[in-house]
Design a protein around this motif. Structure first.
Motif, PDB file in Angstrom:
ATOM      1  N   ASP A  49       0.891  -1.191   0.309  1.00  0.00           N
ATOM      2  CA  ASP A  49       0.325   0.125  -0.114  1.00  0.00           C
ATOM      3  C   ASP A  49       0.984   1.146  -0.113  1.00  0.00           C
ATOM      4  O   ASP A  49       0.744   2.264   0.111  1.00  0.00           O
ATOM      5  CB  ASP A  49      -0.676  -0.817   1.210  1.00  0.00           C
ATOM      6  N   ARG A  50       2.202   1.400   0.017  1.00  0.00           N
ATOM      7  CA  ARG A  50       3.121   2.468  -0.245  1.00  0.00           C
ATOM      8  C   ARG A  50       3.303   2.907  -1.574  1.00  0.00           C
ATOM      9  O   ARG A  50       4.173   2.045  -2.433  1.00  0.00           O
ATOM     10  CB  ARG A  50       4.049   1.775   0.188  1.00  0.00           C
ATOM     11  N   PRO A  51       2.923   3.867  -2.194  1.00  0.00           N
ATOM     12  CA  PRO A  51       3.569   4.353  -3.548  1.00  0.00           C
ATOM     13  C   PRO A  51       5.080   5.018  -3.239  1.00  0.00           C
ATOM     14  O   PRO A  51       5.351   5.727  -2.275  1.00  0.00           O
ATOM     15  CB  PRO A  51       2.496   5.332  -3.858  1.00  0.00           C
ATOM     16  N   LEU A  52       6.058   4.375  -3.982  1.00  0.00           N
ATOM     17  CA  LEU A  52       7.191   4.290  -4.565  1.00  0.00           C
ATOM     18  C   LEU A  52       7.602   5.457  -4.998  1.00  0.00           C
ATOM     19  O   LEU A  52       8.283   6.355  -4.818  1.00  0.00           O
ATOM     20  CB  LEU A  52       8.035   3.067  -5.378  1.00  0.00           C
ATOM     21  N   ALA A  53       6.084   5.998  -5.928  1.00  0.00           N
ATOM     22  CA  ALA A  53       6.871   6.766  -6.966  1.00  0.00           C
ATOM     23  C   ALA A  53       5.399   7.640  -7.570  1.00  0.00           C
ATOM     24  O   ALA A  53       4.282   7.511  -7.441  1.00  0.00           O
ATOM     25  CB  ALA A  53       8.076   6.785  -8.256  1.00  0.00           C
ATOM     26  N   VAL A  54       5.778   9.017  -8.179  1.00  0.00           N
ATOM     27  CA  VAL A  54       4.670   9.302  -9.260  1.00  0.00           C
ATOM     28  C   VAL A  54       5.224   9.278 -10.857  1.00  0.00           C
ATOM     29  O   VAL A  54       6.273   9.614 -10.810  1.00  0.00           O
ATOM     30  CB  VAL A  54       4.754  11.133  -9.462  1.00  0.00           C
ATOM     31  N   PRO A  55       4.601   8.595 -10.816  1.00  0.00           N
ATOM     32  CA  PRO A  55       4.468   7.907 -12.450  1.00  0.00           C
ATOM     33  C   PRO A  55       4.235   9.081 -13.447  1.00  0.00           C
ATOM     34  O   PRO A  55       3.029   9.481 -13.116  1.00  0.00           O
ATOM     35  CB  PRO A  55       4.033   6.673 -12.601  1.00  0.00           C
ATOM     36  N   SER A  56       5.327   8.760 -14.073  1.00  0.00           N
ATOM     37  CA  SER A  56       5.836   9.915 -14.855  1.00  0.00           C
ATOM     38  C   SER A  56       5.137   9.570 -16.856  1.00  0.00           C
ATOM     39  O   SER A  56       3.791   9.559 -17.257  1.00  0.00           O
ATOM     40  CB  SER A  56       6.376  10.916 -15.683  1.00  0.00           C
ATOM     41  N   ASP A  57       5.883   9.053 -17.646  1.00  0.00           N
ATOM     42  CA  ASP A  57       6.310   8.477 -18.319  1.00  0.00           C
ATOM     43  C   ASP A  57       6.248   7.236 -18.809  1.00  0.00           C
ATOM     44  O   ASP A  57       7.561   6.723 -18.238  1.00  0.00           O
ATOM     45  CB  ASP A  57       6.001   9.854 -19.434  1.00  0.00           C
ATOM     46  N   GLY A  58       6.631   6.936 -20.571  1.00  0.00           N
ATOM     47  CA  GLY A  58       7.106   5.524 -20.824  1.00  0.00           C
ATOM     48  C   GLY A  58       7.088   5.141 -22.067  1.00  0.00           C
ATOM     49  O   GLY A  58       6.550   6.200 -22.691  1.00  0.00           O
ATOM     50  N   TRP A  59       7.911   4.025 -22.501  1.00  0.00           N
ATOM     51  CA  TRP A  59       7.737   3.928 -24.016  1.00  0.00           C
ATOM     52  C   TRP A  59       7.405   2.159 -24.201  1.00  0.00           C
ATOM     53  O   TRP A  59       7.690   1.684 -22.686  1.00  0.00           O
ATOM     54  CB  TRP A  59       9.601   3.813 -24.617  1.00  0.00           C
ATOM     55  N   ALA A  60       7.053   2.338 -25.271  1.00  0.00           N
ATOM     56  CA  ALA A  60       6.421   0.689 -25.628  1.00  0.00           C
ATOM     57  C   ALA A  60       6.997   0.336 -26.358  1.00  0.00           C
ATOM     58  O   ALA A  60       7.427   0.317 -27.523  1.00  0.00           O
ATOM     59  CB  ALA A  60       4.535   0.957 -25.123  1.00  0.00           C
ATOM     60  N   GLN A  61       7.188  -1.248 -25.390  1.00  0.00           N
ATOM     61  CA  GLN A  61       7.883  -2.463 -27.186  1.00  0.00           C
ATOM     62  C   GLN A  61       6.909  -2.607 -28.352  1.00  0.00           C
ATOM     63  O   GLN A  61       5.335  -2.975 -27.635  1.00  0.00           O
ATOM     64  CB  GLN A  61       8.210  -3.152 -26.538  1.00  0.00           C
ATOM     65  N   ILE A  62       6.829  -2.684 -29.232  1.00  0.00           N
ATOM     66  CA  ILE A  62       5.690  -2.792 -30.197  1.00  0.00           C
ATOM     67  C   ILE A  62       5.904  -3.247 -31.392  1.00  0.00           C
ATOM     68  O   ILE A  62       7.308  -3.788 -31.526  1.00  0.00           O
ATOM     69  CB  ILE A  62       5.232  -1.385 -31.182  1.00  0.00           C
TER      70      ILE A  62
END
Length: 460
Positions: free
Chosen positions: A135-148
């Motif tokens: 139940d602990r958030p480690l980070a504030v997710p921002s963005d990412g790249w996807a494998q396609i």
């Protein structure tokens, strides 16, 4: 696949800021010290502009430190030992985030407060899950790249083939289209290339093949994983260009029109559209029509494995803002909230939209604001053009939905440290390469599993 994110750090920036940044807690300057793993020249420039805007709005001065991803682990542990952690870290990938969590360097209470003020409902649920420990958030997710998986729509249509979104369809398409000077598929298979492991994991999660189980036991030699090794073995030895392939060679093969499919990251899309001068499509039709491949390529994101494998899944890298433990919590929180706001977030994503798919889709007032904006952000290096002007709505939709279906080995099982170690040792790429030399899929699976167990034992 992460060639831009892991490029060598800018020598001038690194030399001028690293020592000052590591000493930011005790230098008496009173500045908020922000490390960013976005260290390429143009990205540093954009970040500097955003930092300046934050200072104008708040009066809080910021010292920005550009950090090379390959040097981050050593730098953060040295800073921790010296009691000189940065106040904020941006563009931190999952493995590094969990490394910090494992060493109790993250202020999870402060992170939870930031997420609460931003509203967790404005983030993709999957991004929150990957950056949460219980139940602990480690980070504030921002963005990412996807494998396609990018495929030739024209060749598929001519052969009457459906999109390659499952094991069966991928294998059928590779077998059908592997003819003459066109390979059925191009995918990384070199033992020393991280892209080989990424390609394998992307296929594996679609078949619910996991590195470890809930108890931490290694499961790479399970029937589901053996099925993935079997698929990769068939594709690599029967329907791909001969010899070990790396990330650059498979891109060149697809760009030359000599493969019907290629497994890459979303960073491929600006290059496929001719927006990067040093990586232009070179197929015969591309001479008269530079957008030929872009117009005739389809994209598969999440895919399914063998029948009964469950929901479609996709490999991707997620980067986040993290708040290390420290004494400038309020200012650090203020900075992260600014970077995720309407004033800054689109400009942060605009550094490289093809590889910065938003994990925060919008605001409480408009839940799709950032997703819509992302479609319009100019992509490219030497030429700039929004991807939404080049690719059809179904392709853009598949990309936007990527963070909602990301699956990654180990993180759900709280094995982030193990994942970091396996990335360094590359047991799966070595096993894939061994299949090129005649090792059976079952033997490759067993070899990879044994190697991971050895790594696990060495970690204690």
């Amino acid at each position: 696949m992460v060639r831009r994110a892991t490029a060598a750090v800018l020598a001038a920036v690194f030399a001028a800021t690293t020592l000052a940044g590591c000493g930011g807690r005790d230098d008496g300057s009173g500045k908020l010290v922000v490390w960013s793993l976005e260290n390429l020249t143009d990205r540093v420039r954009v970040t500097e502009e955003l930092v300046a805007e934050f200072t104008r709005r708040t009066g809080v001065e910021v010292e920005l430190v550009a950090v090379d991803e390959n040097q981050f682990s050593q730098m953060i542990m040295s800073a921790a030992a010296a009691g000189q952690l940065p106040d904020v870290i941006g563009a931190l990938p999952l493995t590094a985030t969990w490394q910090m969590a494992g060493n109790e360097l993250l202020d999870t209470r402060a992170t939870a407060e930031v997420l609460g003020r931003l509203d967790p409902a404005t983030f993709t649920p999957r991004a929150l899950e990957l950056t949460r420990d219980g139940d602990r958030p480690l980070a504030v997710p921002s963005d990412g790249w996807a494998q396609i998986l990018v495929y030739r729509k024209d060749l598929f249509a001519a052969a009457g083939l459906p999109p390659p979104d499952s094991y069966e369809r991928i294998l059928t398409a590779a077998r059908t289209l592997h003819r003459g000077d066109v390979a059925g598929i191009a995918m990384a298979t070199a033992a020393n290339d991280a892209a080989t492991g990424q390609a394998f994991e992307g296929l594996a999660v679609g078949n619910d093949c996991q590195l470890v189980d809930a108890a931490g036991g290694v499961t790479l030699d399970s029937p589901r994983c053996e099925r993935t090794f079997d698929l990769v073995g068939q594709l690599a030895t029967r329907f791909s260009p001969p010899g070990a392939q790396d990330i650059d060679s498979i891109r060149a093969t697809y760009f030359a029109g000599r493969s019907a499919m290629v497994v890459w990251s979303s960073f491929l899309l600006d290059e496929l559209a001719g927006l990067r001068s040093d990586a232009l499509p070179s197929c015969p039709q591309c001479q008269a029509d530079p957008l030929f491949l872009a117009r005739n390529s389809g994209v598969v994101g999440a895919l399914t494995g063998a029948p009964g494998s469950g929901e479609p899944a996709q490999y991707g890298e997620l980067t986040s803002w993290t708040l290390p433990v420290g004494d400038r919590t309020a200012q650090a929180q203020q900075f992260v909230e600014f970077m995720m706001s309407e004033a800054a977030y689109p400009r942060w994503l605009g550094m490289a939209p093809e590889g910065k798919i938003p994990a925060r889709t919008g605001t409480p007032a408009d839940r799709e604001l950032f997703s819509r904006t992302w479609d319009t952000l100019p992509a490219g290096v030497d030429t700039k053009r929004p991807l939404g002007e080049i690719y059809p709505p179904d392709t853009m939709r598949a990309l936007r939905q990527g963070p909602q279906s990301f699956r990654r080995w180990g993180f759900e099982q709280e094995q982030g440290v193990l994942m970091g170690a396996t990335l360094a040792e590359m047991p799966v790429p070595k096993a894939v390469d061994a299949m090129l030399g005649g090792t059976s899929p079952a033997e490759a699976a067993a070899e990879a599993a044994d190697d991971v167990r050895s790594i696990q034992t060495s970690l204690g």
